[in-house]
Design a protein around this motif. Structure first.
Motif, PDB file in Angstrom:
ATOM      1  N   ASP A 151       3.903  -7.628  -6.763  1.00 51.82           N
ATOM      2  CA  ASP A 151       3.001  -7.133  -6.142  1.00 51.82           C
ATOM      3  C   ASP A 151       3.660  -6.378  -5.094  1.00 51.82           C
ATOM      4  O   ASP A 151       3.504  -5.826  -4.613  1.00 51.82           O
ATOM      5  CB  ASP A 151       3.266  -8.840  -5.332  1.00 51.82           C
ATOM      6  N   GLY A 153       2.560  -4.361  -2.108  1.00 44.83           N
ATOM      7  CA  GLY A 153       1.421  -4.367  -0.813  1.00 44.83           C
ATOM      8  C   GLY A 153       1.198  -5.638  -0.354  1.00 44.83           C
ATOM      9  O   GLY A 153       0.089  -6.198  -0.493  1.00 44.83           O
ATOM     10  N   THR A 154       2.278  -6.688  -0.341  1.00 42.39           N
ATOM     11  CA  THR A 154       1.850  -7.921  -0.544  1.00 42.39           C
ATOM     12  C   THR A 154       1.239  -8.640   0.636  1.00 42.39           C
ATOM     13  O   THR A 154       1.193  -9.791   0.417  1.00 42.39           O
ATOM     14  CB  THR A 154       3.408  -9.122  -1.207  1.00 42.39           C
ATOM     15  N   LEU A 206       5.363   4.549  -1.659  1.00 44.36           N
ATOM     16  CA  LEU A 206       5.327   6.211  -1.605  1.00 44.36           C
ATOM     17  C   LEU A 206       6.505   6.616  -1.777  1.00 44.36           C
ATOM     18  O   LEU A 206       6.536   8.171  -1.370  1.00 44.36           O
ATOM     19  CB  LEU A 206       4.609   6.592  -0.388  1.00 44.36           C
TER      20      LEU A 206
END
Ligand SMILES: C[S@@+](CC[C@H](N)C(=O)[O-])C[C@H]1O[C@@H](n2cnc3c(N)ncnc32)[C@H](O)[C@@H]1O
Length: 285
Positions: A151, A153-154, A206
């Motif tokens: 997941d 960006g949880t 990123l």
């Protein structure tokens, strides 16, 4: 007590959508837009890590938008809780799932209850993007029987928690926001998922080093420009199925193209007129 900086702007309803798009594009944050019932004004709230950042952003508002009021202020977690109490209620999602805010009692056990305290994090099931991931995750769990899930960006941890309750054994979940990572662990405990059942950690998609191991199913509900920049790494992390959202409808093709160029096969796209979600599979070789 946790707090963050909040920029609150009041503007004409007809300008609010264009302004929110401008904020997403230039500041890469998700504004909360509330339209006053029967009124002609909208209230747009934008959250930053600190009051200093909210104040700095206030000074950089573009002159092309007219605001009837602009305020930078401290937002405390308890204010968010009050906000959520008005906007987050029990909701059935898909065939088996149900989101239940921590302050409400689950009605029964006929569905898999996902108990969530959002705090300062995103992920209640109230937004199309979260619902899309939950529905597609449920379908993937039924069809593919994944053993692992990632997941990216949880937020509140809602997708990782759903995966655990749907029977996925190995789950990694990360966010670049340390407040989210802390809240995820609390939410996992709230759902009686033992310590270590889901591996939550802080990482930026990123930057290098966020992928601990590839997973059968990967979910990423993050904004378009982040998904496109992270596309090669996200696709490398995907063994079978990738669920992407956080994408505006008009940006759907550019996101799909970035993954199809790497060998993904688009199997489904759905939207609510504003947001869309995409399901991609790794073709069998
Ligand atoms: C729209 S929320 C999604 C939350 C939850 N997964 C859901 O589906 O409801 C996006 C989350 O991604 C996180 N995020 C944004 N950019 C990120 C990045 N570069 N690396 C890691 N996490 C990021 C945000 O902090 C936020 O919690």
């Amino acid at each position: 007590m946790k707090s963050c900086g909040q920029l609150e702007l009041v503007m004409a309803i007809e300008d609010a959508d264009i302004f929110c798009d401008w904020v997403r594009e230039h500041w890469a944050v998700e504004p909360v837009c509330l339209e006053q019932p029967r009124g002609d004004r909208a209230v747009v709230d934008i959250y930053f890590d600190t009051l200093a950042e909210a104040e700095a952003r206030r000074r950089k508002l573009p002159a092309k938008f007219a605001f009837s009021s602009v305020q930078a202020m401290i937002c405390r977690e308890e204010q968010w809780t009050t906000f959520w109490r008005h906007h987050f209620h029990v909701q059935d999602i898909g065939r088996r799932l149900r989101t239940v805010p921590v302050w409400e009692t689950p009605p029964d056990r006929k569905r898999i209850n996902l108990r969530i305290d959002p705090g300062l994090s995103f992920g209640t099931g109230g937004h199309f993007t979260t619902r899309f991931c939950l529905e597609e995750l449920e379908k993937a769990c039924g069809k593919l029987k994944p053993r692992s899930m990632l997941d990216a960006g949880t937020g509140s941890g809602i997708l990782a928690i759903a995966a655990a309750k749907l029977g996925v054994k190995t789950i990694d979940a990360f966010d670049y926001d340390p407040v989210c990572v802390e809240k995820c662990a609390e939410n996992a405990a709230l759902n009686h998922l033992g310590k270590g059942r889901i591996r939550f950690y802080q990482a930026d998609i990123l930057r290098d080093g966020w992928m601990k191991r590839p997973a059968d199913v990967v979910c990423a509900n993050i904004l378009t420009h982040v998904l496109i920049e992270a596309a090669p790494a996200l696709w490398r992390a995907t063994k079978r199925r990738l669920l992407l959202t956080g994408i505006r409808e008009f940006e759907g093709d550019s996101v799909a193209d970035a993954f199809v160029a790497g060998g993904a096969r688009e199997v489904l796209r759905d939207g609510d007129g504003e947001w869309c979600g995409i399901v991609l599979d790794r073709p069998k070789t």
